[in-house]
Structures are given as C-alpha cells and as structure tokens.
Design an enzyme around this catalytic site. Structure first.
Site, PDB file in Angstrom:
ATOM      1  N   HIS A 127       0.842  -1.203   0.000  1.00  0.00           N
ATOM      2  CA  HIS A 127       0.000   0.000   0.000  1.00  0.00           C
ATOM      3  C   HIS A 127       0.874   1.248   0.000  1.00  0.00           C
ATOM      4  CE1 HIS A 127       1.088  -0.510   4.212  1.00  0.00           C
ATOM      5  NE2 HIS A 127       0.819   0.774   4.396  1.00  0.00           N
TER       6      HIS A 127
ATOM      7  N   ASP B 149       0.551   4.984   1.932  1.00  0.00           N
ATOM      8  CA  ASP B 149      -0.218   5.410   3.108  1.00  0.00           C
ATOM      9  C   ASP B 149      -1.386   6.332   2.754  1.00  0.00           C
ATOM     10  OD1 ASP B 149       1.181   3.941   5.011  1.00  0.00           O
ATOM     11  OD2 ASP B 149       2.641   5.535   5.403  1.00  0.00           O
TER      12      ASP B 149
ATOM     13  N   HIS C 127       4.693   0.299   0.205  1.00  0.00           N
ATOM     14  CA  HIS C 127       5.433  -0.466   1.198  1.00  0.00           C
ATOM     15  C   HIS C 127       4.591  -1.600   1.765  1.00  0.00           C
ATOM     16  CE1 HIS C 127       3.510   2.902   3.255  1.00  0.00           C
ATOM     17  NE2 HIS C 127       3.444   2.152   4.335  1.00  0.00           N
TER      18      HIS C 127
ATOM     19  N   ARG D 114       4.697   6.256  13.568  1.00  0.00           N
ATOM     20  CA  ARG D 114       4.629   6.872  12.236  1.00  0.00           C
ATOM     21  C   ARG D 114       4.175   8.317  12.350  1.00  0.00           C
ATOM     22  NH1 ARG D 114       0.383   4.570   7.905  1.00  0.00           N
ATOM     23  NH2 ARG D 114      -0.935   6.358   8.344  1.00  0.00           N
TER      24      ARG D 114
HETATM   25 FE   LIG Z   1       1.885   2.059   5.760  1.00  0.00          FE
END
Ligand SMILES: [Fe+2]
Length: 301
Positions: A98, A100, A253, A268
C-alpha cells in the site's frame, strides 16, 4: 559534520549519515535530504548513533518537510502526541502492499517510521519504487496506464480471510472504516517536485474507473507486478532507534509478518501532501468522505 548519502540498492534506498536529526536541521541539510529523497525514495537514518529520537523529536524532524497530518483519519494517535500513529503488531499487521492513506484526496507526501521495538528476527519493511515500476512497463502497457484512473477506498476486505477475523480484529476494522473514504486518483501520478511519473496504485486502489471489479483486479494485478519486482524493492531490516523517511507520492510499502507474533512497534508521523495530478494535469477528486480533520486540502496553486 557533513551529510553523506550511501546507496543501498541501485533503484531504491540510501543511508544518510553525518547529520544529527535529533536537533533542528539547517536549511541546507533539509535541502540535501529532500534532494536525496527525490532520488532514492527511501532514506534510512541511524538515530542510534546520534542519540534517541522521541515522539516530539520525530514530529519536529518530519515538520522540516511540511505541515504534519494528524495521526490517521480514523485510527487513534499515541497518547499525548496527536500527530503520531502507533504501528504496533498488537493492533494489526500491514502485510499488504500500500501507499499510506491514499483513500483521501490529498494523501501524505512523505512518511516517517521510527523503530521502538523490533523483533529478534523478521519484521522487515519492504519499500518499492513506483517510478522504476512505471519505467519498466512495456510501451503499450505504459500507454494504457497513462489513461487510467483508480478508485481508492479504506472500505474493502483487506487480506484477512473471514475465518481469521476475531472480535478484536473486527473492532479494529470497524474503527478503520468508521468513515468511508473513496477517492479517484490517476494511475500514473506526476511527482510535483521532480516531474517524474510513477504508478500510483497500491492496496487501497480497488477499482479502475469505468471497469468492472473483475476487470479492475486483473489490470491492477498486472501493474502491481511491476511495482513489486525484487529489483524495485528495498528490504529494510530494522534496528532499534532508526528512522526511515520515504516518499509516499511515489512508493509502496509492505510490513512483512514473519516474526512469530513477537512484539514489534514503530511510530509513524506523516507530512501532509498535495492533491495528486495525472499526466494531463487533471487533479484527483473525492467521491466520498471528508478528511479535513486529518489533512486540510491545500488551496489550488
Ligand atoms: Fe503504511
């Protein structure tokens, strides 16, 4: 100290040394890091060598590259750190390809991941160069991709087989999809800083505009196979206290679920992004869902 960039693979990934990212960066350091990001797509900073970053430090580092998003459109932040999303093996595994938050109109332009707890083996993050994937397409496929748009949504079945969904997973999923988002993006996105073209698909792209679900799946799988070619991938094995910065406009990623359920925790922080633009200059458009609490839509240039 002078900033040094060391390539990890030919097509993606570099290590950055000679910069202390726990302190405010000089403008020329920010420029050098941005230029390296444009070229290498994913940068690894060994924070262990220079001291440990905390949530405030990670947010301050990310803010050098633009305004931050809040943690997530539907998922809660780390306590006391509204811009920090816990990426914790206990709360789910992102073992699917995917980019983000592409289900919103203006997905983050860059993501930072900082390692807090890493399993003794496994738990690597794969990051793929979607521009190299585009360049790998044979001419007829490239011409086809150039014309396509895809609908991205957070509301789909993921990779989890129905029988593996227990009560906790069902609750996490209900939270993830508590607001339904659907956005149409160009399948080939032009990077606003470099003009480089990249395939902009990934797991949230569920439908090609104008095609049936079955037809969409085949086309998406065909394009995705170019993104996930081993040559286009950085496989990053985490050490504790590392930070990886990746360009979320032109990568995908995948967090490998290969650590036997041992604890794995990253934090994150994402940098707010622009509305994607296709090769003919047309911008993405929202079909459903307001994400302004997560990332305000920038005014048109
Ligand atoms: Fe991600």
């Amino acid at each position: 100290m002078s900033l040094e960039i060391t390539k990890v693979t030919a097509r993606i990934g570099a290590r950055v040394s000679g910069v202390d990212i726990t302190r405010p960066l000089a403008p020329e350091e920010v420029t050098a890091i941005r230029e390296a990001l444009n070229v290498h797509k994913a940068l690894v900073f060994d924070t262990g060598a220079a001291g440990e970053l905390d949530d405030a430090g990670q947010q301050a580092f990310a803010r050098h590259f633009g305004d931050l998003t809040t943690a997530h459109p539907t998922v809660g932040a780390v306590d006391g750190a509204p811009n920090v999303l816990p990426v914790d093996s206990e709360r789910g595994r992102a073992n699917h390809w995917h980019t983000d938050v592409t289900f919103v109109l203006n997905p983050p332009q860059a993501s930072t991941l900082r390692s807090i707890t890493v399993p003794p083996y496994g738990g690597e993050t794969l990051i793929a160069n979607a521009a190299a994937a585009y360049r790998d397409l044979p001419e007829p496929l490239r011409r086809l991709a150039d014309t396509l748009w895809a609908e991205h949504t957070n509301d789909y079945d993921y990779a989890v087989p129905e029988e593996e969904i227990d009560e906790e997973k069902a609750a996490q999923r209900a939270q993830f999809t508590s607001i339904t988002y659907r956005t149409a993006h160009p399948v080939v996105r032009v990077h606003p800083l470099t003009g480089e073209r990249g395939l902009f698909v990934g797991g949230f792209a569920q439908r090609i505009v104008g095609l049936s679900a079955g037809e969409s799946r085949k086309i998406l799988d065909l394009l995705q196979a170019y993104v996930t070619r081993p040559e286009n991938i950085l496989r990053h094995r985490w050490a504790v206290n590392e930070l990886v910065l990746f360009d979320n406009r032109i990568t995908q990623h995948y967090a490998i679920d290969n650590y036997d359920g041992q604890p794995r925790r990253l934090h994150r922080v994402t940098v707010a992004g622009d509305v994607p633009v296709g090769i003919e200059g047309k911008e993405s458009y929202s079909i459903e869902g307001d994400a302004s609490h997560y990332t305000p839509v920038p005014a048109a240039a």
